[in-house]
Design an enzyme around this catalytic site. Sequence first.
Site, PDB file in Angstrom:
ATOM      1  N   GLU A   1      52.285  21.945  64.070  1.00 45.08           N
ATOM      2  CA  GLU A   1      52.610  23.725  64.369  1.00 45.08           C
ATOM      3  C   GLU A   1      53.314  23.701  63.025  1.00 45.08           C
ATOM      4  O   GLU A   1      53.191  25.146  62.579  1.00 45.08           O
ATOM      5  CB  GLU A   1      53.501  23.731  65.799  1.00 45.08           C
ATOM      6  CG  GLU A   1      52.594  23.672  66.671  1.00 45.08           C
ATOM      7  CD  GLU A   1      51.285  24.676  66.895  1.00 45.08           C
ATOM      8  OE1 GLU A   1      51.636  26.008  66.011  1.00 45.08           O
ATOM      9  OE2 GLU A   1      50.758  24.547  67.793  1.00 45.08           O
TER      10      GLU A   1
ATOM     11  N   TYR B   1      57.384  32.142  67.807  1.00 37.54           N
ATOM     12  CA  TYR B   1      55.913  31.535  67.684  1.00 37.54           C
ATOM     13  C   TYR B   1      56.141  29.931  68.783  1.00 37.54           C
ATOM     14  O   TYR B   1      55.988  29.274  69.724  1.00 37.54           O
ATOM     15  CB  TYR B   1      55.119  31.612  67.271  1.00 37.54           C
ATOM     16  CG  TYR B   1      53.898  30.517  67.394  1.00 37.54           C
ATOM     17  CD1 TYR B   1      52.811  30.857  68.207  1.00 37.54           C
ATOM     18  CD2 TYR B   1      53.924  29.617  66.731  1.00 37.54           C
ATOM     19  CE1 TYR B   1      51.349  29.914  68.096  1.00 37.54           C
ATOM     20  CE2 TYR B   1      52.993  29.001  66.585  1.00 37.54           C
ATOM     21  CZ  TYR B   1      51.479  28.753  67.313  1.00 37.54           C
ATOM     22  OH  TYR B   1      50.613  28.485  67.178  1.00 37.54           O
TER      23      TYR B   1
ATOM     24  N   ASP C   1      49.446  33.360  68.097  1.00 34.40           N
ATOM     25  CA  ASP C   1      49.384  33.021  66.835  1.00 34.40           C
ATOM     26  C   ASP C   1      48.456  34.774  66.390  1.00 34.40           C
ATOM     27  O   ASP C   1      47.559  35.176  67.534  1.00 34.40           O
ATOM     28  CB  ASP C   1      48.847  31.795  66.637  1.00 34.40           C
ATOM     29  CG  ASP C   1      47.713  31.810  67.268  1.00 34.40           C
ATOM     30  OD1 ASP C   1      46.890  32.432  67.910  1.00 34.40           O
ATOM     31  OD2 ASP C   1      47.107  30.473  66.350  1.00 34.40           O
TER      32      ASP C   1
END
Length: 377
Positions: free
Chosen positions: A57, A139, A157
């Site tokens: 990520e 996020y 996203d």
Amino acid sequence: MAPADQTRKTTPPFGADIASRLLGWYDVHHRELPWRITPREHARGVMPDPYRIWLSEVMLQQTTVEAVKAYFRVFVEKWPDVGALAAAPTEDVMKAWAGLGYYSRARNLKACADLVAQRGGRFPDTEAGLRELPGIGAYTSAAITAIAFDRPAAVVDGNVERVISRLFSITTPLSEAKAEIRAHVERMVPGTRPGDFAQAMMDLGATICTPRRPSCMLCPLREDCSAVVSGDPEHFPVRLPKADKPLRRGAAFVAVRGDGAVLLRKRAEKGLLGGMTEVPTTAWTARIDGATTQAAAPFPGNWKPTGRIAHVFTHFALELDVFLAHTNGETPAGHFWSLPSDISGEALPTVMKKAIEAAIPGATKKPSPHSAKRPHD
């Protein structure tokens, strides 16, 4: 009629229906990614490795999946767990990251690994706990919480923003619609398989609900998609016109020693390209130009122009005039020489690789294992 229909779509039954259909599609059409476990594995009780999810990520921020795959494999081969990454020299981490861009991510990655290792090597399993770690924002904390720990979290996203904007025909410009989009996702997140749901939303945006020419006929959500009904899904998400990026100028100086070594130096830890390696350049920044002539060279020499390179950063574009000189090998303070065999492994950002290539074509490429000549029999 349209407002009433849109209201219907924001109710919990719609959200549950979306999750069910989307998960059914994901079970069959999920992407195979090196950091991901498959739905079949998940059904058998296999859980993702939080380290691998966190690493992927962080790498995926502002970067494409295809670009990340090779870097991810290198990292997990070198440093298979967070303890190994924490024990690695920072310089080695920066070298492995070179070319992936947004180098503050690499510095935060190392700082985060150090802190997690100090705390016993276990990542927090909540959004709040994860956000206390370096480099982890809203996020990333939601993505790790959902995917690594299978806890309900709204993961939004760019792919998800596009799916939701089309699904609900959101006319608010994307830059101002973040909260609205997140609220829709929060209503959809199922209590079971929230991690698979998050990945399914991303996969749908990446493979079906694409920016151009979306494959609406293959979409499991097409019957409820407002943009499909309107006949113009590419209109969403709505974006404000982009402002032109300022153009900055400067010069780069590639000095070569008799044995082919190239003169390099390390940039300051903070700021643009912080902690990375570079050839000597003039004092350009995102706000000001640097000198562009041989007169700005780091030391006297027979500097010859070898071309101009261009590079685009997030907030500005850059052009560097490149100069080459062959020297006797004296080392200016704060600089070091890198042999031809070592150049490809230095922590050179892409813009510096371009500069070196303009002066010495092929210098930054990794040597082929088959390029060495075989000895005569």
